[in-house]
Design an enzyme around this catalytic site. Structure first.
Site, PDB file in Angstrom:
ATOM      1  N   HIS A   1       0.834  -1.212   0.000  1.00 38.38           N
ATOM      2  CA  HIS A   1       0.000   0.000   0.000  1.00 38.38           C
ATOM      3  C   HIS A   1       0.861   1.251   0.000  1.00 38.38           C
ATOM      4  CE1 HIS A   1      -1.912  -3.333   2.271  1.00 38.38           C
ATOM      5  NE2 HIS A   1      -2.849  -3.151   1.362  1.00 38.38           N
TER       6      HIS A   1
HETATM    7  S1  FES Z   1       1.792  -0.489   3.287  1.00 41.76           S
HETATM    8 FE1  FES Z   1       0.233  -1.876   3.782  1.00 41.76          FE
HETATM    9  S2  FES Z   1       1.309  -3.640   4.469  1.00 41.76           S
HETATM   10 FE2  FES Z   1       2.854  -2.194   4.008  1.00 41.76          FE
END
Ligand code: FES
Length: 182
Positions: A147
């Site tokens: 993410h």
């Molecule tokens: S940014 Fe979501 S698990 Fe690393």
């Protein structure tokens, strides 16, 4: 890990687009992780039997890690990053010690006294537990492909959804070249 769990229990009746996206992203992250494992030496130090794993400590010989290199070892079922930082990486971390941070810590608080080159971190993103790769993102540290969390050369969270810095486990130097983790 979460991506393994999702893959092991597919729900064929789900048509939630968010869920499909998550499966796709998780699969991509696994592929990136596999490339990272090829790029870095991977040394399995998981000596104890499975039933003692939860309490296990490991000893690691730091002479195996050249300057600018990171070795990943398995510890209590998780990846552990053992990074031999360059002077440039250390300088970048110190320069940002007083930047506006989500989880404020100085670089000095994240390594042992006089051992700034050795950074030892639990290698799971503090967002949802993916394994970040080194060398991504604009802070020269780790990037989590799941993410988009970006960590600096001290493993401090600088951008993205992760709430905390990469965790520094309990460890001690047994000699100049040997550490005990856990
Ligand atoms: S940014 Fe979501 S698990 Fe690393």
């Amino acid at each position: 890990m979460s991506d393994t769990a999702v893959g092991a229990n597919p729900d064929p009746h789900s048509d939630d687009p968010n869920r499909r996206d998550f499966i796709h992203i998780a699969a991509g992250a696994a592929a990136v992780g596999a490339v990272g494992a090829l790029a870095w030496p991977f040394i399995d130090q998981m000596n104890p039997a499975g039933d003692t794993l939860a309490l296990a400590s490991i000893e690691f010989d730091l002479t195996k890690v050249a300057e600018g290199q990171q070795v990943v070892v398995k510890w209590r079922g998780k990846p552990l990053f053992i990074r031999n930082r360059t002077a440039k990486e250390i300088a970048a971390a110190i320069k940002d010690d007083h930047a506006d941070m989500r989880d404020p810590e100085t670089d000095e608080q994240r390594h042992k006294p006089g051992k700034a080159q050795w950074l030892i971190l639990v290698g799971t993103c503090t967002h949802l537990g993916c394994v970040p790769t080194f060398g991504g993102g604009e802070y020269g540290g780790w990037f989590c492909p799941c993410h988009g969390s970006v960590y600096d050369t001290s493993g401090r969270i600088r951008k993205g959804p992760a709430p905390k810095n990469l965790v520094v486990p309990d460890y001690a130097f047994l000699s100049d070249t040997k550490v005990k983790v856990g």
